[in-house]
Design an enzyme around this catalytic site. Sequence first.
Site, PDB file in Angstrom:
ATOM      1  N   LYS A   1      22.379  31.406  41.763  1.00  0.00           N
ATOM      2  CA  LYS A   1      22.790  32.280  42.874  1.00  0.00           C
ATOM      3  C   LYS A   1      23.793  33.321  42.378  1.00  0.00           C
ATOM      4  O   LYS A   1      24.334  33.196  41.266  1.00  0.00           O
ATOM      5  CB  LYS A   1      23.405  31.441  43.996  1.00  0.00           C
ATOM      6  CG  LYS A   1      24.696  30.721  43.598  1.00  0.00           C
ATOM      7  CD  LYS A   1      25.253  29.903  44.733  1.00  0.00           C
ATOM      8  CE  LYS A   1      26.545  29.202  44.305  1.00  0.00           C
ATOM      9  NZ  LYS A   1      27.177  28.466  45.412  1.00  0.00           N
TER      10      LYS A   1
ATOM     11  N   TYR B   1      47.718  55.983  37.973  1.00  0.00           N
ATOM     12  CA  TYR B   1      48.051  56.230  39.371  1.00  0.00           C
ATOM     13  C   TYR B   1      49.339  55.507  39.772  1.00  0.00           C
ATOM     14  O   TYR B   1      49.548  54.342  39.430  1.00  0.00           O
ATOM     15  CB  TYR B   1      46.921  55.749  40.274  1.00  0.00           C
ATOM     16  CG  TYR B   1      45.656  56.585  40.177  1.00  0.00           C
ATOM     17  CD1 TYR B   1      45.666  57.930  40.535  1.00  0.00           C
ATOM     18  CD2 TYR B   1      44.464  56.023  39.736  1.00  0.00           C
ATOM     19  CE1 TYR B   1      44.518  58.695  40.455  1.00  0.00           C
ATOM     20  CE2 TYR B   1      43.309  56.780  39.650  1.00  0.00           C
ATOM     21  CZ  TYR B   1      43.344  58.120  40.009  1.00  0.00           C
ATOM     22  OH  TYR B   1      42.206  58.878  39.924  1.00  0.00           O
TER      23      TYR B   1
END
Length: 357
Positions: free
Chosen positions: A34, A253
């Site tokens: 999965k 940033y």
Amino acid sequence: MSIAVVEVNRKSILHNVEFFKQKSPNCTLMAVVKANAYGHGMEGVAQLLDGKVDCFGVARVSEAIVLRQVGIRGPIVLLEGFFPHDDINDLLDFNLQPVIHSSWQIDVLNTIPFANEITVWFKIDTGMHRLGFHFDEAINEFNRLASCKAVRQPINIISHFSSADELGSSQTNTQIARFNEFARSVNGCQQSIAASGGLLAWPDSHLDMIRVGIALYGVSPFSDAVADLQPAMTLKSELIAVRKHEKGQSVGYGQTWTSESDTVLGVVAMGYGDGYPRDIPENTPVSINGRLVPIVGRVSMDMIVVNLGQHCQDKPGDEVIFWGKELPVEQIAKHTGMSAYELLTRLTSRAKIRYKD
């Protein structure tokens, strides 16, 4: 050509399968693929293991259909069963084995006119309290499921541990006892409760089928790596710039990091657009040319900056490893406070998967 790469070693996955077969020689083995095989590529891993494991485990019908479309013909178990808006005919058309955890699913199965068509797993809630039938209703619901004409007999029984990664917890032994108590009270077939944590630490839980999830890929469900497992994934990219950086200057940033001395910074083609966490702590290590160097400043969408040190010899094009054999993802998980499960499965399609032997 992709720069951010998820390199997957097929031999490592095969080694881990053999390790679990030897550890539990009397059990059948489910390979859980999965969430894109925990970031390793669902189709590629399933094709590698087709015929080498007894069945595959997925979370969604859509995942199972993809496996059928790439040629997987063996049993596929839907670990979350089917959902209210799924097409029930997909269970028949694609020969899928749903986990039945709620009474409404039994109601739906009772509407199917065909006899003995679907192999199912009955989920008993032994303590996870997420999916599964409570003890006070379980026997009645099991018998109701057994009366469905569409359901093959006998019915398999499944449960899931809540605390198998906590080796000092008594919860796992309590869950094993509850599971065995229920299994003795019904006419069931295969029994399964052990996933990766149970396989490695709780031998009494192995029963008939073991479900190998994160450990299939060589990653420990515990806080530390397991020596007998071989990690299959190397997440890597490369330096695209090497820059002198003066004391007192910031980078990235928000100017969250400022250098305390003259140094050299490297810019790496990797970011949260590839699935590397944006909120990763500063000083998280990466491996470059055999040594660990820290991430500095904020992770951006496409780039990460690392502090190479004033006297480095690194150059653009050099490989940067974010985790792999020499830098286990368990170590990154411990440093960041994130789970290895999350780190692996959040990788995006921009980080291209490449298989090697």
